[in-house]
Design an enzyme around this catalytic site. Structure first.
Site, mmCIF file in Angstrom:
data_model
loop_
_atom_site.group_PDB
_atom_site.id
_atom_site.type_symbol
_atom_site.label_atom_id
_atom_site.label_comp_id
_atom_site.label_asym_id
_atom_site.label_seq_id
_atom_site.Cartn_x
_atom_site.Cartn_y
_atom_site.Cartn_z
ATOM 1 C CG HIS A 1 -1.738 1.205 1.415
ATOM 2 N ND1 HIS A 1 -3.105 1.202 1.238
ATOM 3 C CD2 HIS A 1 -1.416 2.474 1.764
ATOM 4 C CE1 HIS A 1 -3.576 2.411 1.455
ATOM 5 N NE2 HIS A 1 -2.572 3.208 1.785
ATOM 6 C CD GLU A 2 1.718 3.548 3.719
ATOM 7 O OE1 GLU A 2 1.912 4.579 3.054
ATOM 8 O OE2 GLU A 2 0.754 3.421 4.487
ATOM 9 C CG HIS B 1 0.558 6.092 -0.940
ATOM 10 N ND1 HIS B 1 -0.578 6.485 -1.613
ATOM 11 C CD2 HIS B 1 0.139 5.565 0.248
ATOM 12 C CE1 HIS B 1 -1.641 6.212 -0.864
ATOM 13 N NE2 HIS B 1 -1.226 5.637 0.255
#
Length: 265
Positions: free
Chosen positions: A61-62, A65
């Site tokens: 998820h990170e 980004h």
């Protein structure tokens, strides 16, 4: 002769997964093998399988980004180690890793964490800015779809607890369920979560200033909403609307949660 600034000279090593991430991946694969073959106590196997799988999803998820920010102009994410999938490099390990893991264990919900710091001065497009925020929950959506493939192919609603692989399937269903909850929560257009980051670039400067005042309290607002029984009920009805369409049986998800909490069985 001109020289490229040091911070823009990049190495392929910036994208090499960290040993910590690879270690979590090994635990995930090993515990999945153990749950499949009922090695030892199945509840412990499922616990390790789900928690390590959830940690992997937090890293991805990170990473979503960070990698979009990198190709959108912010090369500083490489210097911070965000591209190496190392959870210890996140700006707030407590909110990005510890609290989300505690919530899946105790609360049965995939809480969004927060935490790669993006230097938006290098992002020259509102579309790119929104996309940076959107790729985190998009990663959860992709992982939910991947984990749901077996359930879309085969109907597990009639699965019997005597099935030798039941623990594995229950754990996988629970892991997919957590991805759905995380995607939905992260897409809420409120300050402090990714959904807010998606709409933020499109607000006027006056609204952005007000938004920034409330952003530190966005997670508290989210907790308060989920604490209300009516909001909690509506949220999970919405979640199960999607999980049903992914072939995830509610009873199998519940059994996965009970197996993961092996200490209370």
């Amino acid at each position: 002769m001109t020289y490229e600034p040091v911070y823009t000279r990049r190495s392929n090593r910036d994208f090499v997964p960290s040993p910590i991430f690879l270690g979590i991946l090994v635990v995930f694969a090993g515990s999945g093998f153990m749950a499949w073959n009922q090695v030892g106590k199945v509840g412990v196997d499922v616990f390790l399988f789900v928690v390590s799988g959830w940690l992997l999803s937090l890293c991805l998820h990170e990473y979503g980004h960070a990698v979009v920010a990198y190709f959108s102009g912010d090369r500083s994410v490489a210097d911070k180690g965000y591209l190496q999938l190392n959870p210890l490099k996140y700006t707030n390990v407590l909110f990005s890793i510890v609290i989300p893991v505690v919530f899946i264990v105790l609360g049965g919900i995939g809480l969004p964490g927060g935490a790669v710091w993006i230097d938006h001065r290098h992002i020259n497009s509102r579309v790119k800015d929104s996309l940076i925020s959107a790729t985190g929950p998009l990663a959860n959506i992709v992982l939910a779809l991947i984990a749901s493939v077996p359930f879309l192919i085969h109907d597990f609603s009639l699965a019997n607890v005597t099935d030798p692989h039941y623990g594995f399937w229950a754990g996988l269903a629970l892991l997919a369920f957590f991805q759905v909850t995380a995607a939905i929560l992260n897409l809420l257009p409120i300050p402090g979560v990714d959904g807010g980051g998606i709409v933020y670039p499109w607000l006027s400067r006056e609204y952005q200033r007000a938004w920034n005042l409330f952003a530190p309290y966005g997670m508290i607002l989210l907790f308060a909403l989920l604490w209300q029984s009516r909001a909690n009920e509506l949220f999970f009805n919405f979640v199960f609307f999607f999980t049903d369409r992914l072939g995830l049986d509610g009873n199998l998800i519940y059994d996965g949660l009970q197996l993961m909490r092996f200490w209370s069985s």
